[in-house]
Write an enzyme that holds these catalytic residues in place. Sequence first.
Site, PDB file in Angstrom:
ATOM      1  N   CYS A  63       4.017 -41.818 -17.570  1.00 44.36           N
ATOM      2  CA  CYS A  63       4.625 -40.521 -17.893  1.00 44.36           C
ATOM      3  C   CYS A  63       6.096 -40.496 -17.500  1.00 44.36           C
ATOM      4  O   CYS A  63       6.827 -39.622 -17.930  1.00 44.36           O
ATOM      5  CB  CYS A  63       3.883 -39.388 -17.202  1.00 44.36           C
ATOM      6  SG  CYS A  63       4.179 -39.351 -15.443  1.00 44.36           S
ATOM      7  N   PHE A  74      -5.963 -42.020 -17.591  1.00 47.06           N
ATOM      8  CA  PHE A  74      -6.313 -43.441 -17.505  1.00 47.06           C
ATOM      9  C   PHE A  74      -5.201 -44.277 -16.900  1.00 47.06           C
ATOM     10  O   PHE A  74      -5.440 -45.361 -16.393  1.00 47.06           O
ATOM     11  CB  PHE A  74      -6.630 -43.980 -18.918  1.00 47.06           C
ATOM     12  CG  PHE A  74      -5.395 -44.262 -19.727  1.00 47.06           C
ATOM     13  CD1 PHE A  74      -4.772 -45.502 -19.644  1.00 47.06           C
ATOM     14  CD2 PHE A  74      -4.816 -43.291 -20.539  1.00 47.06           C
ATOM     15  CE1 PHE A  74      -3.599 -45.765 -20.360  1.00 47.06           C
ATOM     16  CE2 PHE A  74      -3.656 -43.543 -21.246  1.00 47.06           C
ATOM     17  CZ  PHE A  74      -3.054 -44.782 -21.153  1.00 47.06           C
ATOM     18  N   LYS A  79     -12.706 -35.774 -11.385  1.00 45.62           N
ATOM     19  CA  LYS A  79     -13.131 -36.128 -12.741  1.00 45.62           C
ATOM     20  C   LYS A  79     -12.091 -37.129 -13.252  1.00 45.62           C
ATOM     21  O   LYS A  79     -11.044 -36.748 -13.777  1.00 45.62           O
ATOM     22  CB  LYS A  79     -13.183 -34.870 -13.618  1.00 45.62           C
ATOM     23  CG  LYS A  79     -14.198 -34.899 -14.734  1.00 45.62           C
ATOM     24  CD  LYS A  79     -14.099 -36.088 -15.642  1.00 45.62           C
ATOM     25  CE  LYS A  79     -12.927 -36.046 -16.585  1.00 45.62           C
ATOM     26  NZ  LYS A  79     -12.677 -37.356 -17.280  1.00 45.62           N
TER      27      LYS A  79
HETATM   28  P1  NAD Z   1      -5.887 -37.214 -21.579  1.00 44.47           P
HETATM   29  O1  NAD Z   1      -5.322 -35.846 -21.679  1.00 44.47           O
HETATM   30  O2  NAD Z   1      -6.543 -37.794 -22.778  1.00 44.47           O
HETATM   31  O3  NAD Z   1      -6.969 -37.285 -20.393  1.00 44.47           O
HETATM   32  C1  NAD Z   1      -6.722 -36.714 -19.136  1.00 44.47           C
HETATM   33  C2  NAD Z   1      -8.052 -36.262 -18.544  1.00 44.47           C
HETATM   34  O4  NAD Z   1      -8.630 -35.277 -19.388  1.00 44.47           O
HETATM   35  C3  NAD Z   1      -9.066 -37.395 -18.453  1.00 44.47           C
HETATM   36  O5  NAD Z   1      -9.805 -37.259 -17.250  1.00 44.47           O
HETATM   37  C4  NAD Z   1      -9.920 -37.208 -19.673  1.00 44.47           C
HETATM   38  O6  NAD Z   1     -11.245 -37.672 -19.497  1.00 44.47           O
HETATM   39  C5  NAD Z   1      -9.896 -35.713 -19.880  1.00 44.47           C
HETATM   40  N1  NAD Z   1      -9.975 -35.360 -21.307  1.00 44.47           N
HETATM   41  C6  NAD Z   1      -9.589 -36.112 -22.352  1.00 44.47           C
HETATM   42  N2  NAD Z   1      -9.820 -35.453 -23.504  1.00 44.47           N
HETATM   43  C7  NAD Z   1     -10.372 -34.274 -23.183  1.00 44.47           C
HETATM   44  C8  NAD Z   1     -10.827 -33.151 -23.930  1.00 44.47           C
HETATM   45  N3  NAD Z   1     -10.786 -33.141 -25.238  1.00 44.47           N
HETATM   46  N4  NAD Z   1     -11.303 -32.099 -23.258  1.00 44.47           N
HETATM   47  C9  NAD Z   1     -11.340 -32.091 -21.906  1.00 44.47           C
HETATM   48  N5  NAD Z   1     -10.954 -33.138 -21.152  1.00 44.47           N
HETATM   49  C10 NAD Z   1     -10.457 -34.211 -21.774  1.00 44.47           C
HETATM   50  O7  NAD Z   1      -4.706 -38.159 -21.048  1.00 44.47           O
HETATM   51  P2  NAD Z   1      -4.742 -39.732 -20.931  1.00 44.47           P
HETATM   52  O8  NAD Z   1      -4.659 -40.320 -22.286  1.00 44.47           O
HETATM   53  O9  NAD Z   1      -5.833 -40.157 -20.014  1.00 44.47           O
HETATM   54  O10 NAD Z   1      -3.372 -39.982 -20.153  1.00 44.47           O
HETATM   55  C11 NAD Z   1      -2.122 -40.078 -20.806  1.00 44.47           C
HETATM   56  C12 NAD Z   1      -1.377 -38.773 -20.757  1.00 44.47           C
HETATM   57  O11 NAD Z   1      -1.229 -38.349 -19.404  1.00 44.47           O
HETATM   58  C13 NAD Z   1       0.034 -38.893 -21.307  1.00 44.47           C
HETATM   59  O12 NAD Z   1       0.321 -37.756 -22.090  1.00 44.47           O
HETATM   60  C14 NAD Z   1       0.900 -38.921 -20.062  1.00 44.47           C
HETATM   61  O13 NAD Z   1       2.222 -38.475 -20.242  1.00 44.47           O
HETATM   62  C15 NAD Z   1       0.142 -38.011 -19.163  1.00 44.47           C
HETATM   63  N6  NAD Z   1       0.460 -38.233 -17.759  1.00 44.47           N
HETATM   64  C16 NAD Z   1       1.216 -37.287 -17.134  1.00 44.47           C
HETATM   65  C17 NAD Z   1       1.597 -37.456 -15.820  1.00 44.47           C
HETATM   66  C18 NAD Z   1       2.438 -36.427 -15.129  1.00 44.47           C
HETATM   67  O14 NAD Z   1       2.556 -36.462 -13.917  1.00 44.47           O
HETATM   68  N7  NAD Z   1       3.038 -35.495 -15.853  1.00 44.47           N
HETATM   69  C19 NAD Z   1       1.169 -38.595 -15.118  1.00 44.47           C
HETATM   70  C20 NAD Z   1       0.379 -39.544 -15.781  1.00 44.47           C
HETATM   71  C21 NAD Z   1       0.039 -39.339 -17.118  1.00 44.47           C
END
Ligand code: NAD
Length: 512
Positions: A296, A164, A188
Site C-alpha cells: 500500500c 494478504f 480475521k
Molecule cells: P481485500 O479488501 O480484498 O481484503 C482485505 C480483508 O477483507 C481480507 O481479510 C479479506 O478476506 C476480506 N474481504 C475480501 N473481500 C471481502 C468481501 N467481499 N467482503 C468482506 N470481506 C472481504 O484486500 P487485499 O486484496 O487482501 O489487500 C490489498 C489491498 O489492501 C490493497 O488495496 C492495499 O492498498 C490495501 N492495503 C492497505 C494498507 C493500508 O495501511 N492502507 C496496508 C496494506 C494493504
Amino acid sequence: MSIASPTSAEPAPAELPLLSHWINGRVVAEPGAPTQPVYNPATGELIAHVARGGAAEVDAAVRAAQAAFPAWRDTPLIARSAIFFAYRELVWRHREELAALITRDHGKTYPDALAEVLRGLETIEFACGLPVHLAGVNTPNVSTAVDVLTLRQPLGVTAGITPFNFPAMVPMWIYPIALMAGNTFIWKPSSHTPGATQRQAELWREAGLPDGVFNVVYGGREAVGALVEHPGVAAIQFVGSTPVGRAVYETGIAHGKRVAAYTSAKNAMVVLPDADMELTADAAVAAGYGSAGERCMAQTLVLAVGDAADRLVPLLLERIGRLRIGPGMEEGVDMGPLYSAEHRANVIRWIERGVAEGATLLVDGRPFVHPAHPAGFYLGVTLFDHVTPQMAIYQEEIFGPVLGIVRVATYQEAVALINTHQYANGTAIFTTDGGAARRFQLEVDVPMIGVNVPIPVPAGYLSFGGAKGSAFADLQMRGEDGIRFFTKQKEVTVRWPEPGRRAALSLVFPGN
Ligand code: NAD
C-alpha cells in the site's frame, strides 16, 4: 455488507494440510466444513486448504473472547507485559520460519518477508512498555479539594481484519495495541496467506497468553459480515481495499462499533530537476516493483518535473534490465510472483488498459514466463511513460509491478495533482533543495511523506495511516492514536471529606 465475495468454497482433499480457526487456545476444525485452496505462487501448486468460517465460528470466537475478557482486563500490567516480552522473544526466535511461510504463501522474496517480520516486531516491542503507555492522568485541584483522574480502560472484544500482502506486519500493527490495553481479540486474516497466521496464534499460546484472549477465524465475506454485525464486538480495525473497507466502516458504525479502516492507495513521488537522479532511480525501482508492487506504500507514479524524466528514464531502464524475477526463496531474486493467478490476470488487464489509453509502454512485463516454473504467477515489470491524470491507470490502484511516469511542468502542478487525487496514503519528494522539501511537507495533503525516502512507513512505535479514499478512520493506527482507539476514557471526579472543609448545601451547578 454488499460486496461480491472473491473466493468460492470447496471441499478439502485429505492429503493436503488444512489450516483451521484458532478459538480459545486451540485449533477448531469441523469435519466436512467449507474450505478454500492455498497456492504457492512461485510454482502455482496447490499446497494446503484453509477453513472458511462464517457466523457460527465468529460467534464461538466472540464467546471465547468475552469469557476471557474480565480476567485479562484485570491481569496486573507487569504480568501482561511479561507475556508481551515472551512473545517478542518468540517472534524474534522464529523470524526466519515466519518469513519463509510468508514467502511460501505470498510470493515476496525471503529478505523482504524477513524485513516485514522485523517491522512488525517494532510494534510488539512498543507494546512491551504497556505499563507506561496505559498510564492515566491525575489533575489535582480542579476545584476546592477536588481532583480528576483520567483512566484508560479496554473496550472488551475487539477485532482486526487484514489483507494478504503483509501476513505478519499489518496484524502486528493491530493486535499488540488491542491486547496490551486489556482487550481480547479476534483476527480475521486473509485466507491467501495463512501459514504465518497459524504460527502467530501458536506463539501467543507458547508465550503464556491465556486461552480465549487471541482468536483467529478464517474466511471471507461471511466471516467479515458476521464480525461487523456481531453485538459482542466493540471495535474493529480493518486493512485492505477501499470498497471492502468502506463497507466494513459503514456497517460497523451502523452497528454501534468503533471502526477504523485503512485502505487502497496510489502513491506518487515527485522528482525535481535538481534531484540526485541515481538515488532517485534506485528509489523508484525499489518502491515501484518491490514485493511485485503489492504494497500500500508502493510508489506507482513518478511525477517528473521539467526535464527530470528525460534524465531519469535511461537510469530506470538500466536498472529494470538488471532485475531478477523468480521464486522468493531463491538467492539473488529481486522480485517474486504475484500472489494469485486471478490477480496476475487483473494486472495484465490494467496494462492493456494503459496501452489503450495511450500511455507509452517503455517496458512490457506481460511476456515474462519463468523458465523453471511456467505455472507460477509471475509477471515482468512494466514501465509506462506519458501517463496523464485522465487515464484510469493514473487514477486507480493496480497493486502490481507497474510504474507510470507523469511529466509535469512545475512543482506546483505536481503538488496540485497529489492533492486532488482520490487516494492519500504516502508520497515522497526527491530533491537536493531543502527549501522545496520543506514546502512540500507543509503543502502536500498526504499523511505520510518521504524526503528522498521512497517508502516512508513510520517506525512501528509511531502512528500510521492515510486520508481521503485511503482511510475511513478518525485516528491513525499504532502509536498514541492506536492506544486511543483501543481504549475508552473515563474521568473520575474525586473529593475526600476533610474536617472543617465541608461546603454548605447548595443547589447551584457545581463550579470552582
Ligand atoms: P481485500 O479488501 O480484498 O481484503 C482485505 C480483508 O477483507 C481480507 O481479510 C479479506 O478476506 C476480506 N474481504 C475480501 N473481500 C471481502 C468481501 N467481499 N467482503 C468482506 N470481506 C472481504 O484486500 P487485499 O486484496 O487482501 O489487500 C490489498 C489491498 O489492501 C490493497 O488495496 C492495499 O492498498 C490495501 N492495503 C492497505 C494498507 C493500508 O495501511 N492502507 C496496508 C496494506 C494493504
